[in-house]
Design a protein around this motif. Structure first.
Motif, PDB file in Angstrom:
ATOM      1  N   LEU A  66      31.801  24.168  64.949  1.00  0.00           N
ATOM      2  CA  LEU A  66      32.827  23.436  65.689  1.00  0.00           C
ATOM      3  C   LEU A  66      33.917  22.853  64.817  1.00  0.00           C
ATOM      4  O   LEU A  66      35.034  22.647  65.263  1.00  0.00           O
ATOM      5  CB  LEU A  66      32.220  22.264  66.488  1.00  0.00           C
ATOM      6  N   THR A  67      33.619  22.544  63.551  1.00  0.00           N
ATOM      7  CA  THR A  67      34.563  21.806  62.729  1.00  0.00           C
ATOM      8  C   THR A  67      35.898  22.524  62.607  1.00  0.00           C
ATOM      9  O   THR A  67      36.953  21.958  62.885  1.00  0.00           O
ATOM     10  CB  THR A  67      33.977  21.560  61.328  1.00  0.00           C
ATOM     11  N   SER A  68      35.855  23.795  62.189  1.00  0.00           N
ATOM     12  CA  SER A  68      37.110  24.506  61.980  1.00  0.00           C
ATOM     13  C   SER A  68      37.872  24.685  63.278  1.00  0.00           C
ATOM     14  O   SER A  68      39.095  24.642  63.318  1.00  0.00           O
ATOM     15  CB  SER A  68      36.837  25.869  61.332  1.00  0.00           C
ATOM     16  N   HIS A  69      37.125  24.859  64.378  1.00  0.00           N
ATOM     17  CA  HIS A  69      37.788  25.010  65.666  1.00  0.00           C
ATOM     18  C   HIS A  69      38.502  23.724  66.068  1.00  0.00           C
ATOM     19  O   HIS A  69      39.651  23.740  66.485  1.00  0.00           O
ATOM     20  CB  HIS A  69      36.782  25.392  66.744  1.00  0.00           C
ATOM     21  N   LEU A  70      37.826  22.601  65.924  1.00  0.00           N
ATOM     22  CA  LEU A  70      38.414  21.339  66.327  1.00  0.00           C
ATOM     23  C   LEU A  70      39.599  20.966  65.445  1.00  0.00           C
ATOM     24  O   LEU A  70      40.599  20.445  65.916  1.00  0.00           O
ATOM     25  CB  LEU A  70      37.368  20.233  66.301  1.00  0.00           C
ATOM     26  N   LEU A  71      39.475  21.235  64.145  1.00  0.00           N
ATOM     27  CA  LEU A  71      40.589  20.922  63.252  1.00  0.00           C
ATOM     28  C   LEU A  71      41.800  21.787  63.564  1.00  0.00           C
ATOM     29  O   LEU A  71      42.940  21.385  63.355  1.00  0.00           O
ATOM     30  CB  LEU A  71      40.164  21.107  61.794  1.00  0.00           C
ATOM     31  N   LYS A  72      41.542  22.971  64.084  1.00  0.00           N
ATOM     32  CA  LYS A  72      42.643  23.865  64.439  1.00  0.00           C
ATOM     33  C   LYS A  72      43.274  23.467  65.764  1.00  0.00           C
ATOM     34  O   LYS A  72      44.501  23.437  65.906  1.00  0.00           O
ATOM     35  CB  LYS A  72      42.113  25.303  64.524  1.00  0.00           C
ATOM     36  N   HIS A 122      37.976  14.584  63.307  1.00  0.00           N
ATOM     37  CA  HIS A 122      36.908  14.585  62.311  1.00  0.00           C
ATOM     38  C   HIS A 122      35.596  14.820  63.030  1.00  0.00           C
ATOM     39  O   HIS A 122      35.210  14.051  63.903  1.00  0.00           O
ATOM     40  CB  HIS A 122      36.842  13.260  61.569  1.00  0.00           C
ATOM     41  N   TRP A 123      34.924  15.898  62.684  1.00  0.00           N
ATOM     42  CA  TRP A 123      33.638  16.201  63.300  1.00  0.00           C
ATOM     43  C   TRP A 123      32.563  16.064  62.236  1.00  0.00           C
ATOM     44  O   TRP A 123      32.557  16.788  61.243  1.00  0.00           O
ATOM     45  CB  TRP A 123      33.621  17.612  63.873  1.00  0.00           C
ATOM     46  N   PRO A 124      31.629  15.127  62.390  1.00  0.00           N
ATOM     47  CA  PRO A 124      30.619  14.895  61.355  1.00  0.00           C
ATOM     48  C   PRO A 124      29.779  16.151  61.108  1.00  0.00           C
ATOM     49  O   PRO A 124      29.308  16.775  62.061  1.00  0.00           O
ATOM     50  CB  PRO A 124      29.744  13.783  61.957  1.00  0.00           C
ATOM     51  N   PRO A 125      29.586  16.528  59.862  1.00  0.00           N
ATOM     52  CA  PRO A 125      28.780  17.727  59.585  1.00  0.00           C
ATOM     53  C   PRO A 125      27.354  17.595  60.091  1.00  0.00           C
ATOM     54  O   PRO A 125      26.700  18.595  60.382  1.00  0.00           O
ATOM     55  CB  PRO A 125      28.833  17.842  58.053  1.00  0.00           C
ATOM     56  N   GLU A 126      26.850  16.351  60.204  1.00  0.00           N
ATOM     57  CA  GLU A 126      25.491  16.158  60.711  1.00  0.00           C
ATOM     58  C   GLU A 126      25.358  16.574  62.173  1.00  0.00           C
ATOM     59  O   GLU A 126      24.255  16.762  62.682  1.00  0.00           O
ATOM     60  CB  GLU A 126      25.075  14.688  60.580  1.00  0.00           C
ATOM     61  N   LEU A 127      26.499  16.710  62.861  1.00  0.00           N
ATOM     62  CA  LEU A 127      26.483  17.066  64.277  1.00  0.00           C
ATOM     63  C   LEU A 127      26.988  18.483  64.515  1.00  0.00           C
ATOM     64  O   LEU A 127      27.399  18.838  65.617  1.00  0.00           O
ATOM     65  CB  LEU A 127      27.341  16.074  65.080  1.00  0.00           C
ATOM     66  N   ASP A 128      26.956  19.299  63.466  1.00  0.00           N
ATOM     67  CA  ASP A 128      27.395  20.676  63.601  1.00  0.00           C
ATOM     68  C   ASP A 128      26.480  21.453  64.549  1.00  0.00           C
ATOM     69  O   ASP A 128      25.256  21.357  64.471  1.00  0.00           O
ATOM     70  CB  ASP A 128      27.383  21.382  62.240  1.00  0.00           C
ATOM     71  N   THR A 174      25.851  31.787  71.946  1.00  0.00           N
ATOM     72  CA  THR A 174      25.307  30.463  72.232  1.00  0.00           C
ATOM     73  C   THR A 174      25.319  29.572  70.999  1.00  0.00           C
ATOM     74  O   THR A 174      24.829  29.966  69.933  1.00  0.00           O
ATOM     75  CB  THR A 174      23.855  30.564  72.752  1.00  0.00           C
ATOM     76  N   LEU A 175      25.885  28.385  71.152  1.00  0.00           N
ATOM     77  CA  LEU A 175      25.826  27.348  70.129  1.00  0.00           C
ATOM     78  C   LEU A 175      24.841  26.288  70.581  1.00  0.00           C
ATOM     79  O   LEU A 175      24.721  26.003  71.773  1.00  0.00           O
ATOM     80  CB  LEU A 175      27.201  26.697  69.933  1.00  0.00           C
ATOM     81  N   GLU A 176      24.155  25.676  69.617  1.00  0.00           N
ATOM     82  CA  GLU A 176      23.156  24.685  69.983  1.00  0.00           C
ATOM     83  C   GLU A 176      23.189  23.524  69.001  1.00  0.00           C
ATOM     84  O   GLU A 176      23.316  23.701  67.789  1.00  0.00           O
ATOM     85  CB  GLU A 176      21.773  25.335  69.983  1.00  0.00           C
ATOM     86  N   LEU A 177      23.081  22.301  69.547  1.00  0.00           N
ATOM     87  CA  LEU A 177      23.000  21.095  68.730  1.00  0.00           C
ATOM     88  C   LEU A 177      21.694  20.383  69.069  1.00  0.00           C
ATOM     89  O   LEU A 177      21.475  19.999  70.226  1.00  0.00           O
ATOM     90  CB  LEU A 177      24.175  20.159  69.009  1.00  0.00           C
ATOM     91  N   ASN A 178      20.819  20.229  68.076  1.00  0.00           N
ATOM     92  CA  ASN A 178      19.565  19.511  68.267  1.00  0.00           C
ATOM     93  C   ASN A 178      19.696  18.127  67.656  1.00  0.00           C
ATOM     94  O   ASN A 178      19.987  17.986  66.460  1.00  0.00           O
ATOM     95  CB  ASN A 178      18.408  20.278  67.616  1.00  0.00           C
ATOM     96  N   ALA A 194      18.197  10.735  63.015  1.00  0.00           N
ATOM     97  CA  ALA A 194      19.195  10.610  61.951  1.00  0.00           C
ATOM     98  C   ALA A 194      20.603  10.922  62.448  1.00  0.00           C
ATOM     99  O   ALA A 194      21.546  10.156  62.199  1.00  0.00           O
ATOM    100  CB  ALA A 194      18.828  11.525  60.792  1.00  0.00           C
ATOM    101  N   ASN A 195      20.772  12.060  63.165  1.00  0.00           N
ATOM    102  CA  ASN A 195      22.145  12.366  63.575  1.00  0.00           C
ATOM    103  C   ASN A 195      22.586  11.566  64.799  1.00  0.00           C
ATOM    104  O   ASN A 195      23.778  11.419  65.053  1.00  0.00           O
ATOM    105  CB  ASN A 195      22.367  13.876  63.764  1.00  0.00           C
ATOM    106  N   ILE A 196      21.640  11.011  65.565  1.00  0.00           N
ATOM    107  CA  ILE A 196      22.034  10.079  66.623  1.00  0.00           C
ATOM    108  C   ILE A 196      22.613   8.818  65.999  1.00  0.00           C
ATOM    109  O   ILE A 196      23.589   8.248  66.504  1.00  0.00           O
ATOM    110  CB  ILE A 196      20.831   9.743  67.532  1.00  0.00           C
ATOM    111  N   LYS A 197      22.043   8.385  64.878  1.00  0.00           N
ATOM    112  CA  LYS A 197      22.575   7.225  64.171  1.00  0.00           C
ATOM    113  C   LYS A 197      23.989   7.499  63.680  1.00  0.00           C
ATOM    114  O   LYS A 197      24.872   6.643  63.755  1.00  0.00           O
ATOM    115  CB  LYS A 197      21.658   6.869  63.002  1.00  0.00           C
ATOM    116  N   VAL A 198      24.217   8.721  63.173  1.00  0.00           N
ATOM    117  CA  VAL A 198      25.572   9.109  62.745  1.00  0.00           C
ATOM    118  C   VAL A 198      26.526   9.079  63.927  1.00  0.00           C
ATOM    119  O   VAL A 198      27.658   8.588  63.824  1.00  0.00           O
ATOM    120  CB  VAL A 198      25.544  10.517  62.107  1.00  0.00           C
ATOM    121  N   LEU A 199      26.071   9.578  65.067  1.00  0.00           N
ATOM    122  CA  LEU A 199      26.885   9.588  66.280  1.00  0.00           C
ATOM    123  C   LEU A 199      27.271   8.167  66.683  1.00  0.00           C
ATOM    124  O   LEU A 199      28.419   7.904  67.039  1.00  0.00           O
ATOM    125  CB  LEU A 199      26.112  10.280  67.406  1.00  0.00           C
ATOM    126  N   GLN A 200      26.327   7.248  66.608  1.00  0.00           N
ATOM    127  CA  GLN A 200      26.609   5.855  66.939  1.00  0.00           C
ATOM    128  C   GLN A 200      27.624   5.245  65.982  1.00  0.00           C
ATOM    129  O   GLN A 200      28.485   4.461  66.390  1.00  0.00           O
ATOM    130  CB  GLN A 200      25.306   5.048  66.924  1.00  0.00           C
TER     131      GLN A 200
END
Length: 450
Positions: free
Chosen positions: A201-207, A213-219, A227-231, A235-241
């Protein structure tokens, strides 16, 4: 979906609003453009079709729909709320799990591109799904853009070739580079090109969303051809917060600035032998007389002294047609016997209930209270209700002790009740016919005997 029907999430550039009837026309206008439809094969919906779709979305327990609003427009009092809408996001539970859900997102208004609206809306949607719905796996389906007018959040694949560096390098670096190139040639014998699926998602969103800014922990990870999937983990919920630390939530009132949707002016609540009707001007004279003649009725509603005449009560009635207090008259066998209200707290999380009936209808007081609880939990979607300690309520509250509807002490002089599954079942048991419906208040109240 019930969980988000009365919630608004405020971010830095985006607010997520629940989809209510007053937004139907705006969304319908957007969907006339093919590029604004998630399903490109879908025909332009009629306004009637869109109205039915809104009702379906609101009642669908497997789908949460948010409208994406531009906070710049939303905070401008000169701009109608519906005109601040620039897109929408969907969380749709998969058929086989309550922990996995599909994401869909659309930005209708191309003029708001490159303002980080896309990325913030997606992050906020994920956060709501994780925190409020318990989703731990988010799925996004890849599809190639259908054209320059396609406003869907799309992902594309592209092929890239390794390019030689053009800048001069030292002899040591040249040797290192030569060895690297030999390794690449060996690898290239098996695979000459690499495919970049934009799987994180990062390169797509930056484009598409300049400055995002898309945190790499949430890639998101590519788990299939499309199909893309985010588990999510702790740890990454804390980053999201942390990323969304500026986001705050509030109780959303679909009634604000919309006369046709004020529940306290066009809603009838009925159950048992009691009907609650909007407190209109027709009831002012009756209520004013009872407040003066019946001291118990007056104190039951929290008055220290009766209002000085009908004109004073008329001012109160006019105030109560606002969106913070839902005021009703209680009708028994066609005759007005009381008045009650639910006053919404400052942050929309609770309702303070107030009720009183005339002495000859004292046995109906419990039913009036149950209908106010039904209104608060099932229509207003309140987190809890509070009730002031008043002598006339002693017997009613005592009758609920030991049941799921038992009020517990909150603070000096107040009791509290929170909704639960057992609470709802007890309500259905005690008032099985409880119901709320829209009415023509003038026609209904005109038939009441005062």
């Amino acid at each position: 979906m019930r969980q988000n029907r009365n919630i608004v999430l405020h971010g830095r550039v985006v607010a997520l609003l629940p989809y209510w009837p007053k937004h139907v026309t705006r969304r319908h206008d957007y969907l006339q453009e093919p590029g604004n439809r998630l399903d490109r094969s879908q025909k332009s919906p009629s306004l009637e079709d869109e109205t039915k779709m809104q009702q379906l979305f609101l009642s669908d327990e497997r789908r949460a729909v948010f409208l994406i609003a531009d906070t710049t427009k939303l905070s401008d009092p000169r701009v109608p709320e519906a005109d601040s809408i620039v897109g929408e996001s969907h969380i749709i539970f998969t058929e086989d799990s309550q922990l996995a859900a599909t994401l869909q997102l659309m930005i209708f208004d191309r003029s708001v591109r490159r303002r980080t609206i896309l990325s913030e809306a997606l992050l906020m949607t994920i956060m709501f799904g994780a925190r409020d719905l318990g989703v731990r796996t988010f799925i996004y389906t890849l599809f190639p853009p259908a054209g320059p007018d396609d406003n869907r959040l799309a992902f594309s694949t592209r092929e890239t070739e390794d390019k030689p560096a053009s800048a001069p390098v030292s002899s040591e670096r040249q040797l290192s580079k030569r060895l690297t190139q030999v390794g690449k040639k060996i690898t290239g014998a098996f695979k000459k090109k690499k495919t970049d699926y934009l799987s994180n998602l990062t390169s797509h969103l930056l484009k598409q969303d300049s400055g995002a800014h898309w945190p790499p922990e949430l890639d998101f990870e590519l788990v299939g051809p499309s199909t893309l999937e985010l588990n999510l983990t702790a740890a990454n919920i804390k980053v999201l917060q942390q990323v969304l630390c500026e986001v705050h939530r509030a109780k959303y009132s679909s009634l604000a600035n919309d006369e046709t949707l004020k529940l306290n002016t066009n809603t009838k609540v009925s159950g048992g032998n009691i009907v609650l009707l909007p407190y209109t001007k027709d009831a002012v004279a009756w209520c004013s007389d009872v407040l003066v003649s019946d001291k118990d009725f007056c104190s039951a509603l929290g008055y220290q002294e009766a209002p000085s005449g009908p004109s004073c009560e008329a001012e109160q009635q006019q105030m109560w047609t606002g969106v913070e207090t839902y005021c009703f008259i209680a009708v028994l066998e066609g005759k007005c016997v009381g008045r009650c209200s639910a006053r919404i707290g400052q942050f929309g999380d609770f309702a303070e209930l107030s009720l009183a009936v005339v002495s000859e209808a004292a046995e109906s007081l419990t039913t009036v209270l149950l209908l106010l609880i039904f209104l608060s939990f099932n229509v207003l979607d309140i987190d809890h209700v509070v009730l002031a300690r008043r002598p006339h309520l002693t017997a009613t509250l005592a009758s609920l002790v030991g049941t799921p509807l038992e009020f517990v002490p909150l603070r000096a002089g107040y009791f509290k009740l929170e909704p639960s599954k057992a609470c709802q079942e007890e309500l259905r048991k005690l008032v099985p016919t409880a119901n709320a419906e829209g009415i023509d208040p003038a026609a209904e109240v005109s038939n009441v005997k005062f």
